[in-house]
Structures are given as structure tokens and as C-alpha cells.
Design a protein around this motif. Structure first.
Motif, PDB file in Angstrom:
ATOM      1  N   LYS A  19       9.935  -6.399  21.718  1.00 18.91           N
ATOM      2  CA  LYS A  19      10.109  -7.752  22.263  1.00 18.91           C
ATOM      3  C   LYS A  19       9.138  -7.880  23.279  1.00 18.91           C
ATOM      4  O   LYS A  19       8.874  -9.218  23.531  1.00 18.91           O
ATOM      5  N   SER A 104      11.701 -12.666  25.924  1.00 19.65           N
ATOM      6  CA  SER A 104      11.808 -12.442  24.976  1.00 19.65           C
ATOM      7  C   SER A 104      11.951 -12.964  24.007  1.00 19.65           C
ATOM      8  O   SER A 104      12.708 -12.373  22.532  1.00 19.65           O
ATOM      9  N   LEU A 190      15.090  -6.510  28.818  1.00 19.58           N
ATOM     10  CA  LEU A 190      13.740  -5.452  28.327  1.00 19.58           C
ATOM     11  C   LEU A 190      13.218  -5.253  29.627  1.00 19.58           C
ATOM     12  O   LEU A 190      13.568  -5.608  30.120  1.00 19.58           O
ATOM     13  N   ASP A 299      19.182 -11.370  19.287  1.00 17.69           N
ATOM     14  CA  ASP A 299      18.223 -12.384  20.618  1.00 17.69           C
ATOM     15  C   ASP A 299      19.838 -13.109  21.281  1.00 17.69           C
ATOM     16  O   ASP A 299      20.573 -13.112  20.536  1.00 17.69           O
TER      17      ASP A 299
END
Length: 838
Positions: A19, A104, A190, A299
Motif C-alpha cells: 500500500k 493508497s 496506512l 480498498d
């Protein structure tokens, strides 16, 4: 923990690295530099590093080990510093750095901002937290110099285990969201550097048992505090959060409308499942626990699309489903050239492939895709259409969430001050009111400039409605016949202002005029356009929270005289007889003529609204004066910029100077706090008018009878009125000072165990309630609920009502009274943000 715990840890590291690589490929080189150097800047504390703050600033990011690029930067810095002196860190006081939002994901573009949580211990001394905050501000400014929007949020490790008393500030949602914010963080985070998050590894169905389970893992040694950070879990999202979240997403729509539509419909979908809401963060964690590779199921943008699609299909809302898909497409395709074929060597290959699969699944036509891909070249028609669709969808979600709150009889968890600030920002952006210049380009298209703009005037008695029409073409029959106008108004000034502030009227735009029975000329229209552009920039700085917590004030004021009606334009070689006693342009010459036929008023207020007003006829001057002064409460500051312009054929300078002197004098009288009520006499033509200046407003009354001879004008004609001064005034003076037309105002004044309540309505009429018992919070919530549930206005039924009341507390300090915005928890009030004293 999860039965496959150690395998999950390895998978987490692998996915996190992938990512990070995806995030970097979507950034330009400056974005990559900021993203990669951020841990270095917070890990070390050195004067040569951007963001350095003298003092005992917290430093050291847990488990941070520089990569090759970061080490190269450190080595170069050490060389510049003649060794490693000062580039050491002791304790690791920053638990971790975690980006959230689009980073990401398929929604990340070259221009996406970078939102990063800086997590630390809640036991850190407040002064050291303040130093760290200062350092974060400086680092954000360093990033801004590289055209990267970096937002750093300080997050104590107990933030989601305590009541949320933060204020809305900049990119911080304050009390508008709490656990919903944690849901978004868990599904989109992230890890840039620092500890792993416990929540991702805990079993998915713990619910209320989450805290006890995690404590057991720390106690038995499965987890240790040096490597793991626990921000908490949640059994479910409290229903109270949905109202504040809706306000926050609507506010965000001003800058990011496509993303905001997705998120407001997501909140609606969540509320539809209440009380058994299936949170996206849980869904993502479930995919993570079973995945063998990083794919679209992890995602969070794709998950959000899947969630809102299922919801809209379940309620049969095909119209909003199509809009949501277009919003998603425009958001995720930003910065991509989708016209060329995919190449698996392309760094954006995975994004292109996913987008093309969606377009195929949606069965979109080639023409539809081409129109969306051409957004960079959209002009006003496409933007107006998109604006209408976006706004209607946002308001429908907002209404549905309010109805959800009413069905469940819930109060708002967002505090009253944040409700006021957010609702006022939305009021300024969206509320469609007479005379208001509506800004339609919410970052929808980059350039709305037009080559030609035409104004066409239709007099009374014709087939079309009398007034002015704005077109984006020239006036040749081939250009304009059969075309629909862009805008209509009863007066020309508003249309030029609309074209200016919406970016249609640019430097090289050709302006055309078809005028039938007013005095406006093409030359004067060009002058007006230039004066408007010089006085009013298209964009102004966003209003501060302090400004939004107070009644709005006029900041920039332009007054344009005789643009449409000019009494001097019809003088045909006639002799003009006047002397020193008859030279006042409001009562001019032997005929006592009023030389002001029309007044255009344009102002920008402290809430960043742009308003226009038009007055014409014999009383235009006094009507304009009293209306302008009515927009100013006695506690306000004078306009920062005030200019008067005149477009008369004759005596232009005389008329402009006289009106400028009059408006400045009247503003001075309106804002004067020390003197009592005042009356000013004004002669217009042969009629006299008295303008009354009182604490709560301005009124006018015409004197009876006609003046046969002109009055001498040696000095301004105003005098002070001595009204009855009763002992023990029923209303504190500070309430009168704050009286502001156009909104409801509630003032609380503590009186022992109870409080006095002073209510001013939109016309500044006052109601007084003494020794009120009960909860202020419950009163505020019930009033807000009443306003939001009675939001349909004639002709505007699809709009929400954002002009919520303002709430204040009257406090006494040092023998003086002052006003503070009302908040739920007084102890957390920031007294450095006061309102004016009296």
C-alpha cells in the motif's frame, strides 16, 4: 487473538508495504518527498530539520528504521551539521504515524491531500503536546511550500474512550464525528511508521467485550505495549453521531462535492441499518483476515461504493445510484488519461483496470464516458447541471438523516458551538436567498471563462418576464435566437456580479448589451464591470470560526449609483440653475431634484456570503441607507473596504462624494456605542425623512408636508434623542449591541441556580424569560431540532434550512459584560476567543 495471529502479522507487513508503494506511485515527486521524510522530521529534533521548535519537544517514532532514501537525507543533514550532534533521540514518544483518507486507495490522485494521525500518550504534559502541535503546524507549512496539502492531527491514545469535546477547526471535524471517525480511520489507515494497531488483529465479533479481550492479551503476553497501539473498539455507532456527521460531510462538499456525496449516502446507509449497522471497517477487517493477496476487497473506496450501491438498490433509488456512480468515477479518475489503452507496465495500471471493469459493469455508453472524461473543459451549462444534482443529493441525504434522528428520538452529540459554525458555513455556501450571489462551481470544473457575455433587458408588457437575462453568446440573431438564458434577475447589477464571482467574466470577455428602457449604457456597464473586479476579488480567505460564531458583519461594501436609472441622463440642453444653497445632489437646483435614481449595493460579509441589493425611485437613497445599516449590529466593526461609484452623465463626482460622506456618517452613527438614540434628517427632493438610530436597529419616517424653500445646509442635520431611562433595564446592553437582523439569537445569563433568557427574533424584537429552570443543553437541542424539521421554504422545498439560531452566554468580568458562544461544557471553552465587550 486470531487463531492465525503470526501469519496475520506477516501479511499485515506485506500489505502495508504494498500500500505504501501504491501511495507513492500516485504522488508527484514533492508528494513523495513529504511522505517519505515525515517520519524523519518527527523522529529527530534538530535545528536544521523543517519544523524545528525550541524546547522539550516530543520526538522519537516507535520502531522507526530509516529506509535508503531517508538514510541518505539523514547523512546529508549530518554532513551539513558536521557530525551527528543533536540528531539522536532518546525516548520514543510518538506511538505511530498513520495516514487516512484516500491515500493508497483507488481514490488517490496526484492532487490528493495527505491526512496523517500523530498518535501519542494521553499522559503527555499539556505544554509538551502544545510544542508538538506547533512543530506539526510548521511541518505542514513546509509541505505547503512544496504544494502538498499535509494535515497532521494529534491523537491521544485515549481519544475514543473519552467524551469528545474538541472544536471544529480547519480540517478537524471537532465534535461533529467521533466513533464514525474511528470507523473511517480503521478502514482507510496506512501505517507510515510506528506501532501496529491492535484492532486489525482482534476477532471481528467481540462487540462490548472488545476492551476486556484486549486487556487479557496484554496481560498474558500475547501483545506488548512497546509494539502495539490500541485506540479502542466499538459495539456500534451511537445514533447521536449521524446528525453531526451529516453536517460535516455537507461542509466538506464545498471543496470536495463528489467525495461528499458518497460519504453522506454512506451515513444514510449506516442509519438505514441502525441499530445493527454493518460498519465498513469490520467488513474490511474480515477481508484482511481471509485474504491471500491485496485486492479491491481491501480498498476502502471500493467498499464504500459497494455499500452505497446496495443501499440505493434496496430502496429503488436509481437516480441517486447513477449520480453516485458518476461521482465515484470522477473522483477516482482524477488525473488519469483514460482515453489510452492500459499497459501492465504503467504505474496506474491497477487503477485503470478497475475503473474500466466498473464502466463495463455499469453498461455506460461511449458518449457518457466521453462527457465525464472531458470535465476539464466543462463550462457553465455542465457545471450548473452538476451543481444542481450534487446539491439535491446532498440535501436529500441530510433530510433523511434528520428524519432518522426524529424517528429514534435522539439528541445530537455534536456541541452547539460546532453546530453553529458548520451550519453557518453551509448557510453561506448553499442557502439560496433573494439577492444572494450563488457560487455554483464547487471545484467541479477548472475554468468557466467565456468569450462573450450578453445582457438583454425586457420591459414590462412583453411575453417574457420583465427584467434582465444573461447569455453566454453575442447578440447576433444567429448566436442568441433559440438559446436559453443562464440567469435572470430583476436588475442588471446582480447578473454582472454572478458572472464575475462564478468566473465567467474574465479579462478578455466581450460584454454585450441590449437595453430597451433603462439609462444603462455599454460604456457604463464596462465601467461597472471594472469597478466590481477591482473592489471584489473572486475568492476571499475562508471565514474563521470566531467570525462564524458571531453575527455576520459587512466586510467589503460597494455602492454603485445611477447605473440603471440616471436622472441627469435626460437633461437636453436645459439651463441648470443652482447655487451654494441648492447644490446638494439629493435636492438639487431650483427644482429640488434628487439626482440619485438607482442604487446598486454589493457586499461580502464575514461569513463569506456575497449579497446584492437594488433600489430605485425617489426614495432609493434612504431605502439603501436603512437596508445597509440594518445589516450592521451595534457591536460590529466598520467595513474594511467601502467604495462608492457613480455612473451619472452629469455631476458624477458631486453625487459620489456626497453619498460617500452620507454613508460614512450614517455608519458612524449606527456603530457608535457611547451615545444614546439619534435621529438624522435627510432631504430628498422636496421631501424630508428622519432616520432613527437606536441600539437594536435603524428605522425611517417621512415628515409630513412639503418644503417650499430649500433649507440651509451648513452642517449635518442629526440630533440626539433623550429617551426615557428606566431603572433596572429589562435587557442587558450587550444584548442590544449584538442584535443582528435576519437570524434568531438566544442569550443565556446565569442567575444563581437558574438563568435569564433573552431571545431576539429576525427583526430584533426581544422576548425576556427570567429565572428559567432546566437544562440549557436540552433547550438548545430542542430548538435546533425544531428548525431542522421545519426546513421547507416556499419555492425551495429541496433545500435544507441552515440558518439555525445563534446561542450565547453573557458573562461578567471586571465589572463588564461580554458575550461568549454557548458550549455544552463550559470548562472546555476557549476563552481566548471572546466576543466584544461593552
Amino acid at each position: 487473538m486470531h487463531a492465525n495471529f503470526h501469519r496475520l502479522v506477516e501479511r499485515c507487513e506485506q500489505f502495508n508495504q504494498q500500500k505504501q508503494a501504491r501511495a507513492l506511485t500516485a504522488m508527484n515527486r514533492y508528494g513523495q518527498q513529504v511522505f517519505q521524510l515525515l517520519p524523519v522530521l518527527l523522529h529527530y529534533h534538530h535545528p536544521l530539520l523543517p519544523g524545528y521548535v525550541p524546547g522539550d519537544v516530543p520526538a522519537g517514532v516507535c520502531h522507526f528504521l530509516p529506509n535508503q532514501r531517508q538514510q541518505q537525507f539523514i547523512d546529508e543533514l549530518c554532513e551539513a551539521a558536521n557530525g551527528h550532534q543533536g540528531l539522536e533521540h532518546g525516548r520514543s514518544e510518538i506511538f505511530g504515524l498513520y495516514s487516512m483518507g484516500s491515500t493508497s486507495s483507488i481514490g488517490q490522485s496526484r492532487h490528493s491531500d495527505l491526512d496523517v494521525w500523530v498518535c501519542y500518550s494521553h499522559r503527555m504534559a499539556p505544554e509538551r503536546v502544545a510544542w508538538l502541535q506547533q512543530k506539526c503546524v510548521l511541518i505542514s507549512q513546509w509541505a505547503e511550500q512544496r504544494r502538498v496539502e499535509l494535515n497532521l492531527f494529534l491523537i491521544p491514545d485515549n481519544k475514543f474512550r473519552t467524551d469528545n469535546q474538541q472544536l471544529v477547526e480547519g480540517e478537524s471535524c471537532g465534535s461533529a464525528q467521533h466513533l464514525l471517525l474511528l470507523d473511517e480511520f480503521y478502514r482507510s489507515h496506512l501505517r507510515i511508521a510506528g506501532k501496529r494497531l491492535v484492532w486489525m488483529f482482534a476477532p471481528g465479533k467481540l462487540g462490548p467485550r472488545y476492551d476486556r479481550f484486549v486487556a487479557e492479551q496484554f496481560a498474558n503476553g500475547t501483545l506488548n505495549t512497546d509494539e502495539w497501539l490500541d485506540l479502542g473498539g466499538f459495539a456500534r455507532i451511537p445514533a447521536e453521531e449521524y446528525f453531526g456527521s451529516a453536517l460535516w460531510q455537507l461542509y466538506k462538499s464545498i471543496d470536495s462535492p463528489y467525495k461528499a456525496v458518497l460519504k453522506t449516502v454512506l451515513m444514510e446507509a449506516y442509519s438505514h441499518e441502525y441499530p445493527d449497522t454493518q460498519l465498513l471497517c469490520r467488513q474490511l477487517k474480515g477481508h484482511f483476515h481471509t485474504a491471500d493477496r491485496l485486492d479491491e476487497r481491501q480498498d476502502h473506496y471500493m467498499l464504500m461504493l459497494e455499500k452505497v450501491t446496495g443501499y440505493l438498490k434496496s430502496i429503488g433509488d436509481d437516480k441517486r445510484l447513477d449520480l453516485v456512480r458518476r461521482c465515484f468515477y470522477l473522483k477516482v479518475s482524477e488525473g488519469l488519461d483514460l482515453s489510452r489503452d492500459c499497459d501492465d507496465q504503467d504505474q496506474d495500471y491497477w487503477r485503470r483496470t478497475q475503473i474500466n471493469q466498473l464502466v463495463s459493469a455499469w453498461d455506460w455508453s461511449t458518449e457518457k464516458v466521453a462527457l465525464l472524461n472531458d470535465r476539464a473543459h466543462w463550462k457553465v451549462e455542465e457545471v450548473k447541471s452538476a451543481y444542481g444534482e450534487l446539491l439535491e443529493a446532498l440535501m436529500q441525504s441530510y433530510r433523511n438523516l434528520i428524519q432518522f434522528a426524529r424517528r429514534n428520538n435522539i439528541s445530537e452529540s455534536i456541541n452547539p458551538e460546532d453546530i453553529g459554525i458548520l451550519s453557518r458555513k453551509l448557510y453561506a455556501a448553499f442557502e439560496n436567498l433573494p439577492g444572494k450571489v450563488q457560487l455554483i462551481n464547487l471545484h467541479i470544473a477548472p475554468d468557466l471563462g467565456e468569450a462573450d457575455i450578453s445582457l438583454v433587458q425586457v420591459p414590462e408588457g412583453r411575453f417574457n418576464k420583465a427584467g434582465w437575462y444573461l447569455y453566454k453568446y453575442g447578440l447576433t440573431p444567429a448566436d442568441i435566437i433559440g438559446r436559453r438564458p443562464l440567469e435572470y434577475s430583476g436588475y442588471a447589477g446582480k447578473l454582472i456580479a454572478w458572472a464575475h464571482f462564478n468566473g465567467l467574466l474574465v479579462t478578455d470577455t466581450r460584454l454585450h448589451l441590449f437595453n430597451q428602457n433603462t439609462d444603462i449604457s455599454h460604456r457604463h456597464l464596462q465601467e461597472y464591470r471594472g469597478d466590481l473586479a477591482r473592489l471584489f476579488p473572486v475568492r476571499a480567505p475562508s471565514p474563521s470560526n470566531l467570525a462564524l460564531s458571531r453575527p455576520c458583519e459587512v466586510r467589503q461594501l460597494g455602492i454603485f449609483l445611477n447605473l440603471e436609472q440616471d436622472p441627469t441622463a435626460h437633461w437636453r440642453d436645459r439651463p441648470i440653475e443652482f447655487n451654494a444653497r441648492t447644490s446638494d445632489p439629493f435636492s438639487f437646483g431650483q427644482q429640488l431634484e434628487n439626482l440619485v435614481g438607482s442604487v446598486e449595493v454589493l457586499y461580502r460579509n464575514s461569513w463569506d456570503e456575497i449579497r446584492t441589493l437594488h433600489f430605485s425611485g425617489p426614495t432609493a437613497v434612504v431605502d439603501a441607507l436603512t437596508t445597509i445599516l440594518g445589516k450592521m449590529h451595534q457591536g460590529a466593526s466598520a467595513p474594511e473596504n467601502l467604495q462608492v461609484f457613480c455612473y451619472s452623465r452629469h455631476f458624477r463626482s458631486l453625487i459620489r462624494t456626497r453619498f460617500e460622506q452620507l454613508i460614512n456618517e450614517c455608519i458612524g452613527l449606527r456603530l457608535a456605542r457611547e451615545q444614546g438614540s439619534t435621529v438624522k434628517t435627510l432631504l430628498l427632493g422636496s421631501e424630508e425623512y428622519d432616520i432613527f438610530f437606536e441600539r437594536r436597529g435603524v428605522s425611517v419616517q417621512q415628515r409630513k408636508g412639503v418644503i417650499s424653500e430649500p433649507l440651509p445646509r451648513q452642517k449635518p442635520t442629526h440630533s440626539t434623542l433623550r429617551l426615557d431611562q428606566q431603572e433596572g433595564k429589562p435587557v442587558p446592553e450587550v444584548v442590544d449591541v449584538y442584535a443582528s437582523e435576519g437570524l434568531m439569537q438566544y442569550f443565556f445569563e446565569d442567575s444563581g441556580d437558574d438563568y435569564n433568557l433573552y431571545i431576539l427574533d429576525e427583526a430584533n424584537r426581544v422576548e425576556v424569560y427570567r429565572q428559567v429552570a432546566g437544562s440549557k443543553d436540552e433547550l438548545v437541542q430542542s430548538i435546533n431540532r425544531f428548525y431542522t424539521s421545519h426546513q421547507q421554504v416556499a419555492g425551495q422545498s429541496h433545500f435544507a434550512h441552515f440558518n439555525l439560531p445563534q446561542y450565547y452566554e453573557i458573562v461578567a468580568e471586571g465589572g463588564q459584560q461580554r458575550v461568549l458562544p454557548y458550549r455544552t461544557v463550559k470548562e472546555d471553552r476557549d476563552d481566548s476567543r471572546p466576543c466584544p465587550t461593552t
